[in-house]
Design a protein around this motif. Structure first.
Motif, short mmCIF file in Angstrom:
data_model
loop_
_atom_site.label_atom_id
_atom_site.label_comp_id
_atom_site.label_asym_id
_atom_site.label_seq_id
_atom_site.Cartn_x
_atom_site.Cartn_y
_atom_site.Cartn_z
N ASN A 41 41.41 -0.40 47.04
CA ASN A 41 41.56 0.42 48.23
C ASN A 41 40.23 1.02 48.68
O ASN A 41 40.04 1.28 49.86
CB ASN A 41 42.59 1.53 48.01
CG ASN A 41 43.99 0.98 47.92
OD1 ASN A 41 44.30 -0.05 48.52
ND2 ASN A 41 44.82 1.62 47.13
N ILE A 44 38.79 -1.90 50.80
CA ILE A 44 39.59 -2.14 52.00
C ILE A 44 39.48 -0.99 52.99
O ILE A 44 39.28 -1.20 54.19
CB ILE A 44 41.06 -2.39 51.62
CG1 ILE A 44 41.19 -3.69 50.83
CG2 ILE A 44 41.96 -2.42 52.86
CD1 ILE A 44 42.54 -3.90 50.18
N SER A 45 39.58 0.24 52.52
CA SER A 45 39.52 1.38 53.43
C SER A 45 38.12 1.55 54.03
O SER A 45 37.99 1.93 55.19
CB SER A 45 39.97 2.66 52.74
OG SER A 45 39.12 2.99 51.67
N SER A 48 37.90 -0.99 56.83
CA SER A 48 38.77 -0.59 57.94
C SER A 48 38.18 0.58 58.73
O SER A 48 38.14 0.56 59.96
CB SER A 48 40.14 -0.20 57.39
OG SER A 48 40.98 0.24 58.42
N ARG A 49 37.70 1.61 58.01
CA ARG A 49 37.11 2.77 58.70
C ARG A 49 35.86 2.39 59.48
O ARG A 49 35.64 2.87 60.59
CB ARG A 49 36.78 3.87 57.69
CG ARG A 49 37.99 4.73 57.37
CD ARG A 49 37.63 5.87 56.47
NE ARG A 49 37.82 5.37 55.10
CZ ARG A 49 36.98 5.53 54.10
NH1 ARG A 49 35.87 6.19 54.27
NH2 ARG A 49 37.23 5.03 52.90
N LYS A 51 35.16 -0.54 60.78
CA LYS A 51 35.55 -1.32 61.94
C LYS A 51 36.07 -0.42 63.06
O LYS A 51 35.70 -0.58 64.22
CB LYS A 51 36.63 -2.34 61.54
CG LYS A 51 36.99 -3.29 62.63
CD LYS A 51 37.99 -4.34 62.15
CE LYS A 51 38.37 -5.28 63.26
NZ LYS A 51 39.32 -6.29 62.81
N ARG A 52 36.93 0.53 62.71
CA ARG A 52 37.47 1.45 63.71
C ARG A 52 36.40 2.37 64.28
O ARG A 52 36.39 2.66 65.47
CB ARG A 52 38.58 2.31 63.13
CG ARG A 52 39.92 1.65 63.13
CD ARG A 52 40.95 2.58 62.58
NE ARG A 52 40.60 2.77 61.16
CZ ARG A 52 40.97 3.78 60.40
NH1 ARG A 52 41.72 4.72 60.89
NH2 ARG A 52 40.61 3.87 59.14
N CYS A 57 28.98 -1.02 57.32
CA CYS A 57 29.62 -0.87 56.02
C CYS A 57 29.00 -1.88 55.06
O CYS A 57 28.70 -3.00 55.44
CB CYS A 57 31.12 -1.14 56.15
SG CYS A 57 32.02 -1.01 54.58
N ARG A 61 34.25 -8.56 55.03
CA ARG A 61 35.34 -9.50 54.84
C ARG A 61 35.07 -10.65 55.82
O ARG A 61 35.07 -10.46 57.01
CB ARG A 61 36.66 -8.84 55.17
CG ARG A 61 37.86 -9.74 54.91
CD ARG A 61 39.12 -9.04 55.27
NE ARG A 61 39.27 -9.09 56.73
CZ ARG A 61 40.38 -8.87 57.36
NH1 ARG A 61 41.46 -8.51 56.71
NH2 ARG A 61 40.43 -8.95 58.66
#
Length: 67
Positions: A41, A44-45, A48-49, A51-52, A57, A61
């Protein structure tokens, strides 16, 4: 049970203009284990953060390309 073909490669990259791979794995869990992180996590988080939020980062991926 058959093994699942990975759809993405998960990488930790260098923080420069080239973003060279420092670690590569077939899953976020494998990458977390290689890097000694608590769980997948974290990876993954972070992706995700970033990208948003539109910022850089150290984890990426990328689509897994078959030949």
């Amino acid at each position: 049970m058959s093994e699942r073909t990975p759809r993405f490669l998960w990488m930790e990259v260098s923080k420069d203009e080239y973003e060279l791979p420092l670690a590569v794995a077939d899953s976020a869990l494998e990458l977390a284990e290689v890097l000694g992180l608590k769980d997948e996590n974290s990876v993954i988080s972070s992706v995700s953060r970033a990208k948003r939020g539109g910022y850089w980062c150290k984890y990426k991926r990328v689509p897994y390309l078959k030949e």
